[in-house]
Motif scaffolding. Structure first.
Motif, PDB file in Angstrom:
ATOM      1  N   LEU A  16       0.827  -1.214   0.000  1.00  0.00           N
ATOM      2  CA  LEU A  16       0.000   0.000   0.000  1.00  0.00           C
ATOM      3  C   LEU A  16       0.857   1.258   0.000  1.00  0.00           C
ATOM      4  CD1 LEU A  16      -2.833  -0.992   2.485  1.00  0.00           C
ATOM      5  CD2 LEU A  16      -3.048  -0.591   0.044  1.00  0.00           C
ATOM      6  N   LEU A  17       1.830   1.306   0.879  1.00  0.00           N
ATOM      7  CA  LEU A  17       2.698   2.484   0.939  1.00  0.00           C
ATOM      8  C   LEU A  17       3.491   2.654  -0.351  1.00  0.00           C
ATOM      9  CD1 LEU A  17       4.007   2.314   4.605  1.00  0.00           C
ATOM     10  CD2 LEU A  17       2.424   3.976   3.619  1.00  0.00           C
ATOM     11  N   GLY A  18       3.980   1.568  -0.906  1.00  0.00           N
ATOM     12  CA  GLY A  18       4.707   1.643  -2.172  1.00  0.00           C
ATOM     13  C   GLY A  18       3.838   2.185  -3.290  1.00  0.00           C
ATOM     14  N   GLY A  19       2.600   1.744  -3.343  1.00  0.00           N
ATOM     15  CA  GLY A  19       1.672   2.241  -4.357  1.00  0.00           C
ATOM     16  C   GLY A  19       1.394   3.720  -4.207  1.00  0.00           C
ATOM     17  N   PHE A  21       3.337   6.006  -2.795  1.00  0.00           N
ATOM     18  CA  PHE A  21       4.526   6.773  -3.164  1.00  0.00           C
ATOM     19  C   PHE A  21       4.750   6.782  -4.675  1.00  0.00           C
ATOM     20  CE2 PHE A  21       5.937   6.007   1.329  1.00  0.00           C
ATOM     21  CZ  PHE A  21       5.888   7.339   1.700  1.00  0.00           C
ATOM     22  N   MET A  22       4.444   5.676  -5.359  1.00  0.00           N
ATOM     23  CA  MET A  22       4.571   5.656  -6.821  1.00  0.00           C
ATOM     24  C   MET A  22       3.603   6.643  -7.457  1.00  0.00           C
ATOM     25  SD  MET A  22       5.411   1.838  -8.310  1.00  0.00           S
ATOM     26  CE  MET A  22       3.745   1.671  -8.785  1.00  0.00           C
ATOM     27  N   LEU A  23       2.371   6.686  -6.972  1.00  0.00           N
ATOM     28  CA  LEU A  23       1.403   7.644  -7.512  1.00  0.00           C
ATOM     29  C   LEU A  23       1.860   9.077  -7.284  1.00  0.00           C
ATOM     30  CD1 LEU A  23      -2.000   6.050  -6.510  1.00  0.00           C
ATOM     31  CD2 LEU A  23      -1.097   6.354  -8.806  1.00  0.00           C
ATOM     32  N   LYS A  24       2.398   9.337  -6.102  1.00  0.00           N
ATOM     33  CA  LYS A  24       2.871  10.688  -5.782  1.00  0.00           C
ATOM     34  C   LYS A  24       4.003  11.100  -6.725  1.00  0.00           C
ATOM     35  CE  LYS A  24       5.078  13.358  -2.205  1.00  0.00           C
ATOM     36  NZ  LYS A  24       5.942  13.300  -1.047  1.00  0.00           N
ATOM     37  N   ASN A  25       4.928  10.215  -6.959  1.00  0.00           N
ATOM     38  CA  ASN A  25       6.062  10.530  -7.833  1.00  0.00           C
ATOM     39  C   ASN A  25       5.630  10.720  -9.279  1.00  0.00           C
ATOM     40  OD1 ASN A  25       7.899  10.466  -5.752  1.00  0.00           O
ATOM     41  ND2 ASN A  25       8.407   8.312  -6.062  1.00  0.00           N
ATOM     42  N   ARG A  26       4.695   9.929  -9.740  1.00  0.00           N
ATOM     43  CA  ARG A  26       4.225  10.057 -11.122  1.00  0.00           C
ATOM     44  C   ARG A  26       3.432  11.338 -11.333  1.00  0.00           C
ATOM     45  NH1 ARG A  26       2.221   4.086 -13.020  1.00  0.00           N
ATOM     46  NH2 ARG A  26       4.292   3.134 -13.038  1.00  0.00           N
ATOM     47  N   ALA A  27       2.729  11.796 -10.336  1.00  0.00           N
ATOM     48  CA  ALA A  27       1.917  13.003 -10.465  1.00  0.00           C
ATOM     49  C   ALA A  27       2.794  14.212 -10.756  1.00  0.00           C
ATOM     50  CB  ALA A  27       1.095  13.233  -9.205  1.00  0.00           C
ATOM     51  N   HIS A  28       3.985  14.254 -10.213  1.00  0.00           N
ATOM     52  CA  HIS A  28       4.876  15.391 -10.441  1.00  0.00           C
ATOM     53  C   HIS A  28       5.561  15.313 -11.799  1.00  0.00           C
ATOM     54  CE1 HIS A  28       4.389  17.014  -6.460  1.00  0.00           C
ATOM     55  NE2 HIS A  28       4.618  15.819  -5.945  1.00  0.00           N
TER      56      HIS A  28
END
Length: 61
Positions: A16-19, A21-28
């Motif tokens: 869950l945490l990995g997912g 953080f991946m979404l957060k990084n892709r948004a930028h």
């Protein structure tokens, strides 16, 4: 709780945490060119005008 349950719980939380953080990084990382942004703004304006006309037509009925 047994060791197996702890391992499963840690794996689920890690996923869950990995997912997240991946979404957060892709948004930028999203980039839109000036031409694309201009087309988006133009289309948005067109849709807003169309919605206003539709609302006015519905009020007349």
């Amino acid at each position: 709780m047994s060791a197996t349950e702890w391992i499963i719980l840690i794996a689920v939380l890690g996923s869950l945490l990995g997912g997240v953080f991946m979404l957060k990084n892709r948004a930028h990382g999203l980039s839109v060119s000036k031409d694309q942004m201009e087309r988006i703004r133009k289309r948005k304006t067109e849709l807003e005008e169309q919605e206003k006309r539709d609302e006015e037509n519905n009020k007349e009925l």
